[in-house]
Design a protein around this motif. Structure first.
Motif, PDB file in Angstrom:
ATOM      1  N   ALA A  71     -54.302  79.692 -48.888  1.00 12.51           N
ATOM      2  CA  ALA A  71     -54.595  81.353 -47.952  1.00 12.51           C
ATOM      3  C   ALA A  71     -54.911  80.158 -46.753  1.00 12.51           C
ATOM      4  O   ALA A  71     -54.021  80.807 -45.735  1.00 12.51           O
ATOM      5  CB  ALA A  71     -55.188  82.309 -48.586  1.00 12.51           C
ATOM      6  N   ILE A  72     -55.750  79.935 -46.467  1.00 11.89           N
ATOM      7  CA  ILE A  72     -56.738  79.632 -45.450  1.00 11.89           C
ATOM      8  C   ILE A  72     -55.461  78.203 -44.639  1.00 11.89           C
ATOM      9  O   ILE A  72     -55.453  78.798 -42.836  1.00 11.89           O
ATOM     10  CB  ILE A  72     -57.847  78.659 -45.728  1.00 11.89           C
ATOM     11  N   LYS A  73     -54.756  77.427 -45.781  1.00 16.29           N
ATOM     12  CA  LYS A  73     -53.756  76.872 -44.454  1.00 16.29           C
ATOM     13  C   LYS A  73     -52.769  77.621 -44.016  1.00 16.29           C
ATOM     14  O   LYS A  73     -52.152  77.383 -43.266  1.00 16.29           O
ATOM     15  CB  LYS A  73     -53.325  76.044 -45.785  1.00 16.29           C
ATOM     16  N   TYR A  74     -51.868  78.176 -44.990  1.00 14.84           N
ATOM     17  CA  TYR A  74     -51.004  79.760 -44.410  1.00 14.84           C
ATOM     18  C   TYR A  74     -51.689  80.042 -43.486  1.00 14.84           C
ATOM     19  O   TYR A  74     -50.559  80.333 -42.238  1.00 14.84           O
ATOM     20  CB  TYR A  74     -50.961  80.496 -45.204  1.00 14.84           C
ATOM     21  N   TYR A  75     -53.104  81.227 -43.324  1.00 18.95           N
ATOM     22  CA  TYR A  75     -53.555  81.188 -42.154  1.00 18.95           C
ATOM     23  C   TYR A  75     -53.428  80.962 -41.125  1.00 18.95           C
ATOM     24  O   TYR A  75     -52.928  81.235 -40.336  1.00 18.95           O
ATOM     25  CB  TYR A  75     -54.735  82.379 -42.614  1.00 18.95           C
ATOM     26  N   LEU A  76     -53.876  79.536 -40.981  1.00 15.93           N
ATOM     27  CA  LEU A  76     -53.875  78.785 -39.928  1.00 15.93           C
ATOM     28  C   LEU A  76     -52.814  78.531 -38.948  1.00 15.93           C
ATOM     29  O   LEU A  76     -52.525  78.014 -38.340  1.00 15.93           O
ATOM     30  CB  LEU A  76     -55.016  77.608 -40.319  1.00 15.93           C
TER      31      LEU A  76
END
Length: 62
Positions: free
Chosen positions: A55-60
């Motif tokens: 999720a963090i990877k997708y958000y960034l």
């Protein structure tokens, strides 16, 4: 690609390996239930952690 003998060996090895794994698992099932009670919680936390990383990877990225 593979010779007939190699394919036969691979098939027999796979069948024997699966049978041995099933027999050993059944033999140790009672011990696993006693020693590793509640270990599913660790698995759930690990999966949540991996999901958070994605999720963090997708958000960034966006």
């Amino acid at each position: 690609m593979f010779s007939r003998g190699q394919l036969i060996f691979a098939g027999l090895f796979l069948v024997c390996f699966i049978i041995a794994a099933i027999v050993m698992y059944r033999r140790d099932a009672a011990l696993h239930n006693k020693m590793y009670k509640g270990s599913y919680r660790v698995l759930i936390v690990f999966l949540l952690f991996v999901a958070a990383l994605f999720a963090i990877k997708y958000y960034l990225k966006h």
